[in-house]
Write a protein that holds these residues in place. Structure first.
Motif, mmCIF file in Angstrom:
data_model
loop_
_atom_site.group_PDB
_atom_site.id
_atom_site.type_symbol
_atom_site.label_atom_id
_atom_site.label_comp_id
_atom_site.label_asym_id
_atom_site.label_seq_id
_atom_site.Cartn_x
_atom_site.Cartn_y
_atom_site.Cartn_z
ATOM 1 N N GLY A 70 1.376 38.069 36.708
ATOM 2 C CA GLY A 70 0.170 38.833 37.006
ATOM 3 C C GLY A 70 -1.107 38.035 37.000
ATOM 4 N N ASN A 71 -1.013 36.702 36.946
ATOM 5 C CA ASN A 71 -2.206 35.858 36.916
ATOM 6 C C ASN A 71 -2.701 35.542 38.322
ATOM 7 N N GLN A 72 -4.016 35.404 38.450
ATOM 8 C CA GLN A 72 -4.610 34.897 39.679
ATOM 9 C C GLN A 72 -4.650 33.380 39.566
ATOM 10 N N ILE A 73 -3.935 32.694 40.453
ATOM 11 C CA ILE A 73 -3.858 31.233 40.394
ATOM 12 C C ILE A 73 -5.216 30.631 40.748
ATOM 13 N N THR A 74 -5.656 29.672 39.933
ATOM 14 C CA THR A 74 -6.916 28.978 40.178
ATOM 15 C C THR A 74 -6.649 27.508 40.453
ATOM 16 N N GLU A 75 -7.680 26.824 40.936
ATOM 17 C CA GLU A 75 -7.550 25.385 41.185
ATOM 18 C C GLU A 75 -7.276 24.639 39.883
ATOM 19 N N GLN A 76 -7.847 25.144 38.788
ATOM 20 C CA GLN A 76 -7.607 24.512 37.496
ATOM 21 C C GLN A 76 -6.133 24.594 37.111
ATOM 22 N N ASN A 77 -5.484 25.734 37.392
ATOM 23 C CA ASN A 77 -4.044 25.869 37.129
ATOM 24 C C ASN A 77 -3.244 24.824 37.899
ATOM 25 N N VAL A 78 -3.605 24.657 39.173
ATOM 26 C CA VAL A 78 -2.893 23.701 40.037
ATOM 27 C C VAL A 78 -3.095 22.281 39.515
ATOM 28 N N ASN A 79 -4.343 21.931 39.208
ATOM 29 C CA ASN A 79 -4.644 20.580 38.710
ATOM 30 C C ASN A 79 -3.891 20.288 37.421
ATOM 31 N N TYR A 80 -3.847 21.278 36.530
ATOM 32 C CA TYR A 80 -3.185 21.066 35.241
ATOM 33 C C TYR A 80 -1.672 20.948 35.418
ATOM 34 N N ALA A 81 -1.095 21.804 36.256
ATOM 35 C CA ALA A 81 0.347 21.733 36.512
ATOM 36 C C ALA A 81 0.718 20.381 37.106
ATOM 37 N N LEU A 82 -0.113 19.872 38.014
ATOM 38 C CA LEU A 82 0.136 18.555 38.612
ATOM 39 C C LEU A 82 0.035 17.446 37.568
ATOM 40 N N ALA A 83 -0.991 17.500 36.721
ATOM 41 C CA ALA A 83 -1.174 16.475 35.691
ATOM 42 C C ALA A 83 0.015 16.453 34.733
ATOM 43 N N MET A 84 0.491 17.624 34.336
ATOM 44 C CA MET A 84 1.626 17.698 33.421
ATOM 45 C C MET A 84 2.921 17.221 34.092
ATOM 46 N N ALA A 85 3.074 17.528 35.390
ATOM 47 C CA ALA A 85 4.261 17.082 36.117
ATOM 48 C C ALA A 85 4.286 15.564 36.215
ATOM 49 N N MET A 86 3.114 14.949 36.432
ATOM 50 C CA MET A 86 3.034 13.493 36.521
ATOM 51 C C MET A 86 3.370 12.843 35.181
ATOM 52 N N GLY A 91 6.496 22.706 32.015
ATOM 53 C CA GLY A 91 6.528 23.886 31.170
ATOM 54 C C GLY A 91 5.279 24.082 30.338
ATOM 55 N N ALA A 92 4.383 23.084 30.312
ATOM 56 C CA ALA A 92 3.178 23.185 29.477
ATOM 57 C C ALA A 92 2.288 24.335 29.926
ATOM 58 N N LEU A 93 2.148 24.497 31.227
ATOM 59 C CA LEU A 93 1.300 25.560 31.769
ATOM 60 C C LEU A 93 1.828 26.932 31.367
ATOM 61 N N LEU A 94 3.128 27.124 31.468
ATOM 62 C CA LEU A 94 3.727 28.420 31.148
ATOM 63 C C LEU A 94 3.728 28.679 29.645
ATOM 64 N N GLU A 95 3.903 27.623 28.854
ATOM 65 C CA GLU A 95 3.873 27.783 27.399
ATOM 66 C C GLU A 95 2.496 28.258 26.949
ATOM 67 N N ALA A 96 1.447 27.676 27.539
ATOM 68 C CA ALA A 96 0.085 28.090 27.196
ATOM 69 C C ALA A 96 -0.165 29.536 27.605
ATOM 70 N N ASP A 97 0.295 29.904 28.789
ATOM 71 C CA ASP A 97 0.040 31.243 29.316
ATOM 72 C C ASP A 97 0.768 32.342 28.553
ATOM 73 N N SER A 98 1.776 31.962 27.790
ATOM 74 C CA SER A 98 2.580 32.971 27.073
ATOM 75 C C SER A 98 1.848 33.558 25.869
ATOM 76 N N ASP A 99 0.717 32.980 25.510
ATOM 77 C CA ASP A 99 -0.005 33.395 24.300
ATOM 78 C C ASP A 99 -1.210 34.256 24.673
ATOM 79 N N LEU A 100 -1.086 35.567 24.540
ATOM 80 C CA LEU A 100 -2.194 36.482 24.825
ATOM 81 C C LEU A 100 -3.011 36.704 23.554
#
Length: 338
Positions: A70-86, A91-100
């Motif tokens: 249910g999240n609106q994807i932002t450029e920051q999400n994309v940049n962070y996912a790319l940085a973590m993949a490199m 999984g870092a992006l999803l782990e962070a998002d799991s904490d409401l």
């Protein structure tokens, strides 16, 4: 280099969110990973070397899961996912998002957006005193505020106390117009803004009038003992060593403290040592106190802010190396010899 291709299913209802307007996110992923993509109805074909395809697939899969939550994807999400993949930290992006943490008054979800922010939030939950240190835009104050309001609403604390040093005017505020509260309010405005957004203006005013929420300059803390409170000290890099000691020794039973600051943005006189820097050296190994360092990767403002922070970090490292090697003057920063 042998090429391979892989097909990733992207449901049509998530395609625009994941790919971005005019496929801007998809193009960014292509450029960063070196793959070629072909978007088709219901999916995307990824073409490149095995490593390239794996990285692009990981990033797109994480963005798809983020969208499905249910999240609106932002450029920051994309940049962070790319940085973590490199860095092979999938999984870092999803782990962070799991904490409401909580919702704003408008219904917006407040969650950590990076692994660094998640670790910061976990430390606040776990320890009595947490120091959040990092550059502008990393969510240090905002997340602390969200945690404070959540604890207050859950009756874990009886009140919220927010403070910061009015050091920009040297704490000599007599030249400013109005009464004392009017003089210090401009320095406390960022704290008010976060409270209004998360709690709502009406609720904030009612609790403020009851004395359950207090926003005050650091000088007001002297001589007090603060029990059953969630206390946030913002802009702590502008505290002196004596002020920091004074503040930390105010903490009473049932209280939780978050201290935030950016060591690169001190307004103290050049010969005055920051209380934040001294605290880390003195208290770094004390049980119940944690120090969380956020970096440019944790910046969640406009992507340009992340570039600015990174550029300044590189410049300051270069200047520090130059001073150590005697190539730059310690005070002026000018080159002293080739």
């Amino acid at each position: 280099m042998a090429l391979q291709d892989e097909l990733l299913d992207i449901p049509s209802e998530h395609a625009q969110n994941v790919f971005g307007q005019f496929d801007t996110y998809l193009k960014k992923i292509e450029k960063a990973t070196g793959v070629t993509t072909v978007a088709r109805d219901g999916g995307v074909k990824i073409i490149g070397s095995a490593v390239q395809v794996e990285r692009a697939h990981t990033v797109l899969s994480e963005l798809l899961e983020l969208s499905a939550r249910g999240n609106q994807i932002t450029e920051q999400n994309v940049n962070y996912a790319l940085a973590m993949a490199m860095e092979q930290k999938s999984g870092a992006l999803l782990e962070a998002d799991s904490d409401l943490i909580c919702h704003t008054i408008g219904g917006k979800l407040i969650k950590p957006k990076t692994l660094g922010q998640k670790q910061y939030v976990d430390a606040i939950r776990r320890d009595m005193i947490t120091f959040g240190i990092g550059p502008a835009g990393t969510g240090k104050t905002y997340l602390a505020m969200a945690m404070a309001i959540t604890a207050f609403k859950a009756d874990e604390v009886e009140r919220i106390i927010l403070t910061r040093p009015a050091i920009e005017a040297g704490e000599k505020l007599g030249f400013l117009p109005g009464d004392l509260q009017s003089k210090v309010d401009p320095y406390l405005r960022p704290l008010y803004d976060a409270l209004y957004q998360i709690m709502g203006a009406d609720s904030f005013q009612k609790n403020m009038e009851k004395g359950l929420i207090e926003v005050a300059p650091l000088a007001y803390m002297r001589g007090r003992t603060l029990d059953n409170a969630f206390i946030i000290l913002d802009e702590a890099q502008n505290t002196t060593q004596a002020q920091m000691k004074m503040f930390l020794t105010r903490v009473g039973f049932g209280s939780k403290v978050v201290v935030t600051g950016d060591e690169t943005q001190k307004d103290l006189a050049p010969n005055v040592k920051s209380g934040l820097e001294v605290a880390e050296k003195v208290l770094g190994k004390v049980e119940g106190i944690s120090f969380c360092r956020l970096t440019s990767q944790d910046v969640v403002r406009h992507p340009l802010v992340q570039k600015i922070v990174t550029a300044y970090e590189e410049y300051e490292k270069k200047m520090a190396r130059g001073r150590k090697e005697g190539r730059y003057d310690g005070k002026s920063g000018r080159r002293v010899r080739p």
